[in-house]
Design an enzyme around this catalytic site. Structure first.
Site, PDB file in Angstrom:
ATOM      1  CB  SER A 147      -0.936   0.019   1.205  1.00 11.23           C
ATOM      2  OG  SER A 147      -1.920  -0.971   1.079  1.00 11.23           O
ATOM      3  CE  LYS A 169      -3.698   0.875  -0.989  1.00 10.98           C
ATOM      4  NZ  LYS A 169      -4.478   0.506   0.210  1.00 10.98           N
ATOM      5  CE1 TYR A 177      -4.907  -0.671  -4.931  1.00 14.02           C
ATOM      6  CE2 TYR A 177      -5.650  -2.945  -4.813  1.00 14.02           C
ATOM      7  CZ  TYR A 177      -5.309  -1.761  -4.187  1.00 14.02           C
ATOM      8  OH  TYR A 177      -5.356  -1.679  -2.818  1.00 14.02           O
ATOM      9  CE1 TYR A 198      -4.659   0.724   4.570  1.00 18.29           C
ATOM     10  CE2 TYR A 198      -3.213  -0.448   6.066  1.00 18.29           C
ATOM     11  CZ  TYR A 198      -3.580  -0.100   4.787  1.00 18.29           C
ATOM     12  OH  TYR A 198      -2.866  -0.572   3.732  1.00 18.29           O
ATOM     13  CB  VAL A 218      -0.426  -5.609   4.055  1.00 22.85           C
ATOM     14  CG1 VAL A 218      -0.110  -6.272   2.722  1.00 22.85           C
ATOM     15  CG2 VAL A 218      -1.034  -6.588   5.017  1.00 22.85           C
TER      16      VAL A 218
END
Lengths: 305, 305, 305, 305
Positions: free
Chosen positions: A65, A68, A192, A240, A258
């Site tokens: 992530s 991103k 993605y 998160y 992760v």
């Protein structure tokens, strides 16, 4: 006060090597599940290019992530502020893969870092290009930021993401049902899943993080206004449903993955990266968070002071 | 670069005076409903004590939820980190008065600045004292921070809050049902309604905000670690469900109140207060937010750069 | 086919006496917590007045939420169909004491049998009368239906309900905040807590249930249209979030209470009451449900056949 | 009392023909959008096979979600009560296509009639067979129930469902992510989209509905226990988030479809079908509901009396 970063990192490395409660390694794909939880690396890169490291800082890991952040920079580059019509910029108050808020807000994800928002961001960054073209540009962006051409996508990881991607499919089709996907879902998800499979070392990632602070010279990948805003998003939503906790303990914008990595920006001071594969209950690197907390305590780099 | 704060504030004052879309004044109690939306004031207080103002900066207004920052400091002083067993520190992703998340988390509010969390914070700060005693200490805290003894509670506002307080009663009894109220609900709410009715001017509030940054000398009301954490909470949750937007546009920790005030901290640089009674859709001062955004653009005080 | 109800009830009584997994007795107030889980009673009353019983069918118990059926009849009597502007008539899909749906629907409870809806119903039935007057009329209604003047409210239970009623206070103040309470909250809740403390035996309750079916003669407390609608509400919402399960297994309109009682209507056939204090996970009498299921299997009284 | 069903249906037909507020025809696919809202048909089929009709009762229409009743019967036939491990049997308290409850219950849909539950039901009914084989059996089941071999699937409707099916894809992948899909999602959805495209007339549907009540002779497609349970599910969940309203007004188990049809069972009395393409706010036929309400008032067929 001059900081002795070598000593600081040595101390952090020693403490983390001794830690026994190291969190739980992600197990949803075999490529992550098999990583040794004893691994730990950290790197700090100063604006002048000096790099300080400890542990496995040269070992590539799956950035997941963290990617991103780079895709957000690309999507903002393509769409400008119109991007925010498709993705909100508020913390979600929910788990990273929740579909609940997506229903409440009629297909508009809460921010670019929850899964739905990241998929929409990739979809926006695609902008009609073929996935392979987008991935090429993304790699180019990251390599430029890191000043290192040896950064690649791990195809096996991408395949495994694809094989376990049903929840992401649900999120993407939900947005498509609300008219918030510009490309066919399989195509956007293909991009993605590959973007999540980029591999970098802490040293590469720490240097790449510098694109989010002012540099005396070197590559300028985004404008000052844009990097402030990306930093704001990382501060508010980068971890998160533990973003508040990270802000409280660390006080710097950061984005976790992760795979156990965290990329952190200390504005004016440094790019920081840490890697420890064991995760806490919210899916962020357990020792990684603790390590950055130690670093900030030693350096006084919190933006809140 | 030396900042000409006089000129900067003059320009902001002029632009805000000319603004026609000024938002909607809160109307749930008569004392707020009758405020002239044309009012606007702003003050900046430097660590050395110098104050720069524009507009109605000496006019006292109802600080409302801004008081939650002072109560949080008091509650942390009383309970230390145990406070966080009663209140989380994550953005809520919901409206400020939502009871939904409270149900999901079994009576633990998401952060000290949503209504439920603020009530729990006041309840914690009461710590067995009588409400009048708590309110006396709170006023003393604020007066010390502001260096000004002429700060009071408006009893009429407190009464009106009480008269329209059913939603807050619902939140408080819900927490009581989950064992998260230490004092009888009417007593804790009495204290809460009064705390919201403190009146201050922008000049007083800007100076008071300095307790959240490092000062060369002067009163030190909270420790460095604590003020970093309070700032983190304001950054993440200070503007309800528009906290992400404030971080994105302004990039400083701040707390808004439904009376139209915003208190902002520019770490190392200044305490800032702004007042414009018209609110945007999320309940934050519309012009107040715009004014702080202008100030930060002119000063470069964003923590994200 | 003539039914041998004596034999059927004997068999049910024997099977229930032998049951070992009897559920968990409600423990939130001492008056319920101390009830012996071995108690079991059941009564069937035919339209002609004949009563068949087994076990502790003459023992009064706390009817708790079963009282909501009588209050609903009273509220409909006072307000007619305007009542449904204040309370919806859909299953909630949530726990009986959830506040979530109340927020989603802006203070309008989903149905008259979830806690919030029952409080609104009592509030509607009060209709400006003093609580004592309302409670007098409610008792009169129940006594008429049961043909028995020896039915009373247990004051100790009412006091205990009051002492543990914070969640109901939260629900009531939440509705008040949305303008959906006609009386002051403490007054309406006082009536509500007392109504839950009515005590009846299975024999009394089975006879009282007959007001919800057609009788050759005897008291007619509600019109045919109204009793059809009350039965519909019981079928859809009478067992909280296990209403579907009750309809599936039993196929009759019924209403359960946390005291372990269930009142059931077999239209054209009988009034039924059962009591076994142990509850299942959804708060309904575990053996009570099983007993009615056996009865319906033996009698063929399901409305779905 | 002998019912003059001819007269009753004539009166209903006349009243419905005169109605001006006819609801809104579904517009998400062209095949439904183009249906004339003036159409209205109704049929009542007695256990002895006599059929009474009014209006366009011989005109085939898209039965849409009414098909879920037949698929449920098939899935229960294949899996028995184990089916209920995959799908709950409680009302959802949410819109028919909500994904929220699915998240809350970790991929277990609330009942077989919300979209997610119906997809899981089709997936269960597939049971490893090819979609074409399943669809053949489904048609055979329906034709047997209706006593009519001229019932088909409209391929154009199936194609349109497929083209607009992103929300259903989201639901299916969400369940797949939670391990609650036995077949590949595209395959199960292909079967589901085709099942929704079955076309029947009111006359056919009224006769088919008789498989859910006791018949003196004729085909017996499900056991008595099973038909009671299917009826219970229709009563509790057959009209999405207006099931309570349908029970309240009509008092019979029924299942509506977005094509404007409703299939209703009057146990012991009749199978009923109605068709009027205009929908109310909850997605059920507006005049169809009113027509069944009239019929029940005239016949006294409510199960609640």
């Amino acid at each position: 006060m001059t900081l002795d970063l070598t000593a600081i990192l040595d101390e952090i490395g020693a403490e983390m090597a001794a830690a026994t409660d190291r969190g739980k390694v992600a197990s949803y794909i075999p490529e992550l599940a098999c990583i040794d939880p004893a691994r730990f690396g950290m790197a700090v890169c100063l604006p002048d290019g000096q790099v300080f490291t400890t542990g496995d800082a040269q070992e590539p890991f799956s950035i997941q992530s963290i990617s991103k952040v780079f895709t957000l920079a690309m999507a903002l580059g393509r769409m400008g502020d119109q991007f925010w019509d498709r993705v909100s910029r508020e913390p979600s108050g929910q788990a990273f893969n929740s579909i609940l808020q997506l229903e409440h807000h009629k297909g508009i994800p809460r921010n670019p870092f929850v899964n739905a928002g990241a998929i929409a961001t990739t979809d926006a960054a695609l902008a009609g290009h073929a996935p392979s073209e987008f991935l090429g540009e993304l790699l180019q962006f990251i390599r430029t930021a890191a000043g290192d051409d040896s950064i690649f996508i791990n195809e096996k990881v991408a395949k495994s993401e694809e094989a376990t991607g049903d929840l992401n499919r649900a999120l993407a089709y939900f947005m498509a049902a609300h008219g918030n996907m510009a490309n066919p879902v399989p195509l956007a998800l293909g991009a993605y899943f590959h973007q999540c499979a980029v591999e970098m070392s802490c040293a590469q990632l720490a240097r790449a993080a510098l694109f989010l602070t002012e540099l005396p010279d070197g590559p300028r990948l985004v404008s000052a206004a844009r990097r402030r805003r990306i930093n704001a998003m990382m501060m508010l939503c980068g971890h998160y449903d533990a973003s508040g906790d990270f802000a409280y303990r660390v006080g710097l914008p950061g984005k976790s993955g992760v795979g156990g990595g965290i990329m952190v920006v200390a504005p004016q001071h440094a790019g920081i990266a840490v890697w420890s594969p064991g995760l806490n209950g919210q899916g962020n690197s357990k020792l990684g968070t603790a390590a950055v907390e130690m670093l900030v305590r030693a350096t006084g780099w919190s933006v809140f002071d």
